[in-house]
Design a protein around this motif. Structure first.
Motif, short mmCIF file in Angstrom:
data_model
loop_
_atom_site.label_atom_id
_atom_site.label_comp_id
_atom_site.label_asym_id
_atom_site.label_seq_id
_atom_site.Cartn_x
_atom_site.Cartn_y
_atom_site.Cartn_z
N TRP A 105 39.25 30.79 44.29
CA TRP A 105 40.00 31.05 43.05
C TRP A 105 39.77 32.48 42.56
O TRP A 105 40.68 33.14 42.07
N ALA A 106 38.52 32.97 42.71
CA ALA A 106 38.22 34.33 42.27
C ALA A 106 39.04 35.33 43.09
O ALA A 106 39.61 36.29 42.54
N PHE A 107 39.11 35.10 44.40
CA PHE A 107 39.87 36.00 45.27
C PHE A 107 41.34 36.03 44.86
O PHE A 107 41.96 37.09 44.75
N THR A 108 41.88 34.85 44.59
CA THR A 108 43.29 34.76 44.20
C THR A 108 43.55 35.47 42.88
O THR A 108 44.54 36.19 42.73
N MET A 109 42.65 35.29 41.91
CA MET A 109 42.87 35.90 40.59
C MET A 109 42.66 37.41 40.63
O MET A 109 43.40 38.16 39.98
N GLN A 150 48.65 39.38 31.40
CA GLN A 150 47.86 38.70 30.37
C GLN A 150 47.00 37.61 30.99
O GLN A 150 45.81 37.48 30.71
N HIS A 151 47.65 36.83 31.83
CA HIS A 151 47.01 35.65 32.40
C HIS A 151 45.89 36.02 33.36
O HIS A 151 44.77 35.51 33.27
N THR A 152 46.18 36.92 34.29
CA THR A 152 45.18 37.22 35.32
C THR A 152 44.06 38.09 34.77
O THR A 152 42.91 37.96 35.20
N ALA A 153 44.36 38.95 33.79
CA ALA A 153 43.30 39.77 33.18
C ALA A 153 42.26 38.85 32.52
O ALA A 153 41.05 39.06 32.64
N LEU A 154 42.75 37.83 31.86
CA LEU A 154 41.87 36.89 31.18
C LEU A 154 41.04 36.09 32.18
O LEU A 154 39.85 35.85 31.98
N TRP A 155 41.66 35.69 33.28
CA TRP A 155 40.93 34.93 34.30
C TRP A 155 39.83 35.76 34.96
O TRP A 155 38.72 35.27 35.19
N VAL A 156 40.14 37.01 35.26
CA VAL A 156 39.13 37.86 35.90
C VAL A 156 37.94 38.05 34.95
O VAL A 156 36.78 37.97 35.37
N GLU A 157 38.25 38.23 33.68
CA GLU A 157 37.19 38.38 32.68
C GLU A 157 36.33 37.11 32.59
O GLU A 157 35.10 37.16 32.60
N LEU A 159 35.90 34.79 34.80
CA LEU A 159 35.10 34.57 36.02
C LEU A 159 33.95 35.57 36.12
O LEU A 159 32.82 35.22 36.47
N ALA A 160 34.23 36.84 35.80
CA ALA A 160 33.20 37.88 35.95
C ALA A 160 32.07 37.66 34.94
O ALA A 160 30.90 37.96 35.24
N LEU A 161 32.40 37.19 33.76
CA LEU A 161 31.38 37.01 32.72
C LEU A 161 30.97 35.55 32.58
O LEU A 161 30.32 35.16 31.60
N GLY A 162 31.33 34.73 33.57
CA GLY A 162 31.03 33.30 33.49
C GLY A 162 29.63 32.96 33.96
O GLY A 162 28.65 33.34 33.34
N THR A 163 29.52 32.26 35.06
CA THR A 163 28.21 31.88 35.60
C THR A 163 27.80 32.90 36.67
O THR A 163 28.65 33.67 37.16
N PRO A 164 26.51 32.90 37.07
CA PRO A 164 26.12 33.81 38.17
C PRO A 164 26.95 33.57 39.43
O PRO A 164 27.30 34.52 40.14
N GLU A 165 27.31 32.33 39.69
CA GLU A 165 28.11 32.02 40.88
C GLU A 165 29.53 32.59 40.76
O GLU A 165 30.06 33.16 41.72
N SER A 166 30.15 32.41 39.58
CA SER A 166 31.51 32.94 39.43
C SER A 166 31.50 34.46 39.48
O SER A 166 32.41 35.09 40.01
N GLU A 167 30.44 35.06 38.91
CA GLU A 167 30.33 36.53 38.96
C GLU A 167 30.18 37.00 40.41
O GLU A 167 30.81 37.97 40.83
N HIS A 217 39.21 47.65 32.62
CA HIS A 217 39.07 46.20 32.55
C HIS A 217 37.92 45.70 33.44
O HIS A 217 37.03 44.98 32.98
N LEU A 218 37.97 46.10 34.72
CA LEU A 218 37.03 45.52 35.69
C LEU A 218 35.60 46.04 35.48
O LEU A 218 34.64 45.28 35.58
N VAL A 219 35.46 47.33 35.19
CA VAL A 219 34.12 47.92 35.08
C VAL A 219 33.62 47.83 33.64
O VAL A 219 32.57 47.24 33.38
N ASP A 220 34.39 48.41 32.71
CA ASP A 220 33.90 48.50 31.32
C ASP A 220 33.83 47.12 30.67
O ASP A 220 32.86 46.80 29.99
N LYS A 221 34.84 46.32 30.86
CA LYS A 221 34.89 45.04 30.15
C LYS A 221 34.19 43.92 30.92
O LYS A 221 33.49 43.10 30.33
N CYS A 222 34.39 43.89 32.23
CA CYS A 222 33.89 42.75 33.02
C CYS A 222 32.58 43.05 33.75
O CYS A 222 32.01 42.16 34.38
#
Lengths: 263, 178
Positions: A105-109, A150-157, A159-167, A217-222
């Motif tokens: 799911w992470a790869f897809t998002m 909107q949708h995918t930016a939120l999902w990446v965030e 996942l990146a800030l979720g659990t150690p596994e999702s990160e 988004h990816l570096v500064d926020k996530c």
């Protein structure tokens, strides 16, 4: 795939027409192949809402492909269904980014985020094309693409800030996908002339805006790390081993029933 | 304006049924949106133009809501059939992308019918930014509360999202502002 722009644009030279046909084809090919990968999640997404969301997104991308290929047809290109279902892997001009297997799911998002942001920024710039039919398509499609971003930016965030596994999975996805994303900004043959005449937007400028947006988004926020992108890489005529089986599945019904008119 | 007798007298050679654009608009106003049958395609602002040529050819121009909308073929066929039902034999249905469809074209009456049907009508679009993480404020179509949560940013059709109302606890669909 029947929508036809009602007003024609500026007169194109033969060289411009050839280059624009190629550009429309590569744009459509990316949409078609990514939509197919997204469609592979139908019935398999982690939750029902995401199953539906990804199917919606795939449907939008196919709609955009239909717009590009219908315009290409008015410039002398083949019927959109012919282009989609009767070309093999040697003739498809999609990026390797979109043909890679759907992964987790992470790869897809992450892939969808990288793609949607580039598409939204390109479309936004293309609304100012001097070629009216292309500007019209861009004005239509950019409104739809906004929801994907909107949708995918939120999902990446998430996942990146979720659990150690999702990160871990999100970073792994980004590390694998990042080098391929640069391919979205390779110009097609003859693109420079189209850009000079204002028919196409300046791809380098879009690339710069995209790098800025995704880095924020990816570096500064996530808190993710961007790997180095390769300086050069093969063009859109070079595919991975994953495209042929994808096309075999996608085109199977059309090829088994070439005379079918009602699906 | 509609003086059928006088017109007939002026065009004695024509065997085509003379029809006014207003009659075509009226017929199209009864063509339902295939996915939201409480509103018609004219309520939705999808019909952009109706012209009738001297020879009696009726041309209807419509605009798709979403470019990937699977109902486009159904809508196109329904338009053609509605005009043929008026006795017109020469019908052309065209589609246009310009200006792009916006939910701002949905009329007030239709917004109220959407709400009664359980779909939150769209907010005005305004000049939104390209990257907007906050969705527009949405009111529960059942109890009117603004205390709602979006549960899915995509819904059963391309034009809708899913919400749940934290006041009356009902789930509902809301129109995207496009």
């Amino acid at each position: 795939m029947t929508t036809t722009p009602s007003i024609s644009g500026t007169e194109l030279t033969d060289t411009q027409t050839r280059a624009l046909l190629l550009k429309l084809t590569v744009l459509a090919d990316d949409e078609i192949i990514l939509a197919h990968r997204d469609g592979e999640w139908t019935g398999h997404a982690p939750i029902l809402e995401e199953d539906i969301a990804l199917a919606n997104i795939a449907q939008d991308e196919l709609g955009h492909a239909g717009l590009y290929l219908s315009l290409a047809q008015t410039l002398g290109g083949s019927d959109p269904d012919q282009v989609a279902f009767w070309r093999g892997p040697d003739d498809y001009r999609n990026t390797r980014l979109v043909e890679l297997p759907k992964g987790d799911w992470a790869f897809t998002m992450v892939r969808q985020f990288l793609y949607d942001t580039s598409e939204a920024l390109w479309l936004e710039a293309a609304t100012r094309s001097t070629y009216a039919p292309l500007a019209e398509i861009a004005a239509k499609a950019v409104r739809e693409e906004k929801f994907h971003v909107q949708h995918t930016a939120l999902w990446v965030e998430r996942l990146a800030l979720g659990t150690p596994e999702s990160e871990r999975r999100t970073q792994a996805a980004l590390t694998e996908l990042w080098p391929h994303a640069a391919q979205l900004f390779q110009p097609v043959e003859g693109e420079a002339e189209l850009t000079a005449s204002g028919i196409l937007t300046d791809l380098n400028a879009v690339h710069a805006r995209w790098s800025d947006l995704v880095t924020r988004h990816l570096v500064d926020k996530c808190g993710l790390t961007l790997p180095d992108a390769p300086a050069t890489q093969p063009g859109r005529d070079t595919h991975t081993e994953h495209l042929a089986p994808l096309l075999e599945e996608m085109q199977r019904v059309a090829r088994q029933h070439p005379d079918a008119e009602v699906w | 304006m509609a003086e059928g007798g006088r017109q007939k007298a002026e065009c004695p050679a024509s065997s085509a049924i003379s029809i006014q654009p207003s009659a075509v608009w009226a017929a199209l106003a009864s063509v339902p949106d295939p996915e939201i049958p409480v509103v018609s395609i004219t309520d939705m602002g999808m019909v952009r133009d109706v012209t009738v040529s001297d020879a009696g050819r009726v041309t209807v121009t419509f605009t798709p809501t979403f470019s990937g909308c699977p109902a486009l073929h159904v809508i196109r066929d329904s338009i053609e059939q509605a005009v043929r039902d008026l006795g017109v034999t020469d019908v052309e249905v065209r589609s246009t992308l310009t200006p792009p469809w916006t939910t701002d074209w949905i009329n007030d009456d239709a917004r109220e019918r959407l709400r009664q049907y359980g779909i939150a009508p769209p907010a005005p679009t305004g000049e939104g930014q390209l990257i907007q993480l906050d969705a527009e404020p949405t009111r529960c179509p059942r109890c009117g509360s603004l205390n709602v949560r979006m549960t899915a940013s995509f819904g059963p059709t391309l034009c809708k999202r899913m919400y749940v109302c934290d006041t009356c606890r009902e789930p509902f669909e809301g129109f995207k502002s496009v």
